[in-house]
Design an enzyme around this catalytic site. Structure first.
Site, PDB file in Angstrom:
ATOM      1  CE1 TYR A   1      -4.004   2.089   0.676  1.00  0.00           C
ATOM      2  CE2 TYR A   1      -2.663   3.129   2.378  1.00  0.00           C
ATOM      3  CZ  TYR A   1      -3.805   3.108   1.594  1.00  0.00           C
ATOM      4  OH  TYR A   1      -4.737   4.124   1.711  1.00  0.00           O
TER       5      TYR A   1
ATOM      6  CE  LYS B   1      -3.695   4.876  -1.556  1.00  0.00           C
ATOM      7  NZ  LYS B   1      -4.764   5.429  -2.405  1.00  0.00           N
TER       8      LYS B   1
HETATM    9  N1  LIG Z   1      -9.925   5.817   5.025  1.00  0.00           N
HETATM   10  C1  LIG Z   1      -8.705   6.277   5.252  1.00  0.00           C
HETATM   11  O1  LIG Z   1      -8.306   6.485   6.388  1.00  0.00           O
HETATM   12  C2  LIG Z   1      -7.789   6.597   4.116  1.00  0.00           C
HETATM   13  C3  LIG Z   1      -6.566   7.186   4.422  1.00  0.00           C
HETATM   14  C4  LIG Z   1      -5.698   7.506   3.404  1.00  0.00           C
HETATM   15  C5  LIG Z   1      -6.047   7.244   2.104  1.00  0.00           C
HETATM   16  N2  LIG Z   1      -7.245   6.660   1.830  1.00  0.00           N
HETATM   17  C6  LIG Z   1      -7.545   6.408   0.417  1.00  0.00           C
HETATM   18  O2  LIG Z   1      -8.785   7.007   0.091  1.00  0.00           O
HETATM   19  C7  LIG Z   1      -9.414   6.241  -0.940  1.00  0.00           C
HETATM   20  C8  LIG Z   1     -10.820   5.868  -0.498  1.00  0.00           C
HETATM   21  O3  LIG Z   1     -10.719   5.123   0.699  1.00  0.00           O
HETATM   22  P1  LIG Z   1     -11.976   4.730   1.595  1.00  0.00           P
HETATM   23  O4  LIG Z   1     -11.510   4.727   2.997  1.00  0.00           O
HETATM   24  O5  LIG Z   1     -13.157   5.532   1.225  1.00  0.00           O
HETATM   25  O6  LIG Z   1     -12.140   3.204   1.137  1.00  0.00           O
HETATM   26  P2  LIG Z   1     -13.445   2.311   0.891  1.00  0.00           P
HETATM   27  O7  LIG Z   1     -12.953   0.903   0.876  1.00  0.00           O
HETATM   28  O8  LIG Z   1     -14.523   2.692   1.837  1.00  0.00           O
HETATM   29  O9  LIG Z   1     -13.896   2.739  -0.579  1.00  0.00           O
HETATM   30  C9  LIG Z   1     -13.125   2.426  -1.713  1.00  0.00           C
HETATM   31  C10 LIG Z   1     -14.047   2.319  -2.903  1.00  0.00           C
HETATM   32  O10 LIG Z   1     -13.240   1.988  -4.042  1.00  0.00           O
HETATM   33  C11 LIG Z   1     -13.917   1.000  -4.793  1.00  0.00           C
HETATM   34  N3  LIG Z   1     -12.959   0.225  -5.586  1.00  0.00           N
HETATM   35  C12 LIG Z   1     -12.038  -0.649  -5.114  1.00  0.00           C
HETATM   36  N4  LIG Z   1     -11.374  -1.198  -6.141  1.00  0.00           N
HETATM   37  C13 LIG Z   1     -11.871  -0.656  -7.280  1.00  0.00           C
HETATM   38  C14 LIG Z   1     -11.589  -0.837  -8.659  1.00  0.00           C
HETATM   39  N5  LIG Z   1     -10.675  -1.707  -9.067  1.00  0.00           N
HETATM   40  N6  LIG Z   1     -12.287  -0.125  -9.563  1.00  0.00           N
HETATM   41  C15 LIG Z   1     -13.258   0.749  -9.158  1.00  0.00           C
HETATM   42  N7  LIG Z   1     -13.562   0.952  -7.855  1.00  0.00           N
HETATM   43  C16 LIG Z   1     -12.884   0.255  -6.932  1.00  0.00           C
HETATM   44  C17 LIG Z   1     -14.619   0.147  -3.759  1.00  0.00           C
HETATM   45  O11 LIG Z   1     -15.677  -0.598  -4.343  1.00  0.00           O
HETATM   46  C18 LIG Z   1     -15.085   1.192  -2.762  1.00  0.00           C
HETATM   47  O12 LIG Z   1     -16.373   1.689  -3.083  1.00  0.00           O
HETATM   48  C19 LIG Z   1      -8.507   5.051  -1.190  1.00  0.00           C
HETATM   49  O13 LIG Z   1      -7.657   5.321  -2.287  1.00  0.00           O
HETATM   50  C20 LIG Z   1      -7.692   4.953   0.072  1.00  0.00           C
HETATM   51  O14 LIG Z   1      -6.451   4.325  -0.134  1.00  0.00           O
HETATM   52  C21 LIG Z   1      -8.119   6.328   2.794  1.00  0.00           C
END
Ligand SMILES: NC(=O)c1ccc[n+]([C@@H]2O[C@H](COP(=O)([O-])OP(=O)(O)OC[C@H]3O[C@@H](n4cnc5c(N)ncnc54)[C@H](O)[C@@H]3O)[C@@H](O)[C@H]2O)c1
Length: 249
Positions: free
Chosen positions: A156, A160
């Site tokens: 991951y 990133k």
């Molecule tokens: N939640 C956190 O604390 C956090 C922190 C830093 C970064 N992020 C990043 O933010 C983004 C969203 O995270 P989140 O927490 O909302 O995650 P989440 O798992 O709640 O949502 C991710 C969404 O992406 C979709 N997805 C996954 N693979 C896919 C693909 N191949 N094609 C199309 N859609 C796809 C999933 O179906 C889901 O709806 C991610 O990139 C994550 O790495 C999240």
């Protein structure tokens, strides 16, 4: 000057839930047309219905960001029906955590494929249209883990960190065409992705965060709106953390 996103066409990947859905909702609430692209078909329809019932302009596309042909067809359809794409938010992302000693090749490949290759595919496909428009904003959702690393998340973190370097390269390539490319590095944001973290891990992070709590997806959405809008026309190639002060570089 006021933020103006009215009638802008904003594509958000991974927007069926979590941060992506919060971002889509925030843009819709200020009058943008939002295009929700996600793997999870029933959730895409549910999200679109929830927004359209509130009177907003939302459109759904079920698709996988790793499928270049599918993404090309989706973007072509948006252009055919709506004329332009003003901003793309590369938000789709997954985790498959494991310590390095145990990390399987499939876990490495899956995370690099969705997070990094998916960002490359969507960016390349949208660039074709933004280039003709001579305008556009691409926002890549990275992570603080891409800045500081994390035990158990080498795949991951690599994806990133790769997104951050990719963002800078694209900003250099696309700048002359008036297309801006920036990254957001969220810290610990309350979503389904972080809900599985053990309580003691969440408590440990809260202590390390100067603002003393995990973030809300809407706090990431606000920066997306700024970076997509007329308020940030001289900002490109940057990675901005939304992390309550967890990282300071
Ligand atoms: N939640 C956190 O604390 C956090 C922190 C830093 C970064 N992020 C990043 O933010 C983004 C969203 O995270 P989140 O927490 O909302 O995650 P989440 O798992 O709640 O949502 C991710 C969404 O992406 C979709 N997805 C996954 N693979 C896919 C693909 N191949 N094609 C199309 N859609 C796809 C999933 O179906 C889901 O709806 C991610 O990139 C994550 O790495 C999240």
């Amino acid at each position: 000057m006021q933020i103006d996103l009215k009638d802008q066409n904003i594509v958000i990947t991974g927007a069926a839930r979590g941060i992506g859905l919060s971002v889509a909702t925030a843009f819709a609430e200020v009058g943008a047309n939002v295009f929700i692209l996600d793997l999870m078909e029933p959730q895409v329809s549910q999200a679109v219905t929830a927004l359209t019932e509130r009177g907003y302009a939302a459109y759904g596309y079920a698709g996988n960001v790793t499928d270049a042909a599918a993404i090309e067809a989706i973007f072509a359809d948006i252009i055919a029906q709506h004329g332009r794409i003003d901003a793309l938010i590369n938000n789709a992302g997954i985790t498959k955590d494991n310590l390095m000693l145990r990390m399987k090749e499939e876990e490495w490949d899956a995370v690099i494929n969705v997070n990094l290759k998916g960002t490359y595919i969507c960016t390349q496909k949208v660039f074709k249209y933004m280039m003709k428009q001579r305008a556009g904003s691409i926002i890549n959702i990275a992570s603080v883990i891409g800045l500081m690393g994390n035990a158990g998340q080498a795949n991951y973190a690599a994806s990133k960190g790769g997104i951050i370097a990719f963002t800078k390269s694209c900003a250099k390539e696309f700048g002359a065409r008036n297309i801006r490319v920036n990254a957001i590095a969220p810290g610990f944001i309350v979503t389904e992705m972080t809900a599985t973290l053990p309580q003691e891990v969440q408590d440990g992070y809260a202590i390390a965060i100067p603002l003393g709590k995990m973030g809300d997806p809407a706090e990431v959405a606000k920066l997306c709106m700024f970076l997509a809008s007329n308020m940030s026309t001289y900002i490109t190639g940057q990675t901005i953390a939304v992390d309550g002060g967890l990282t300071m570089y």
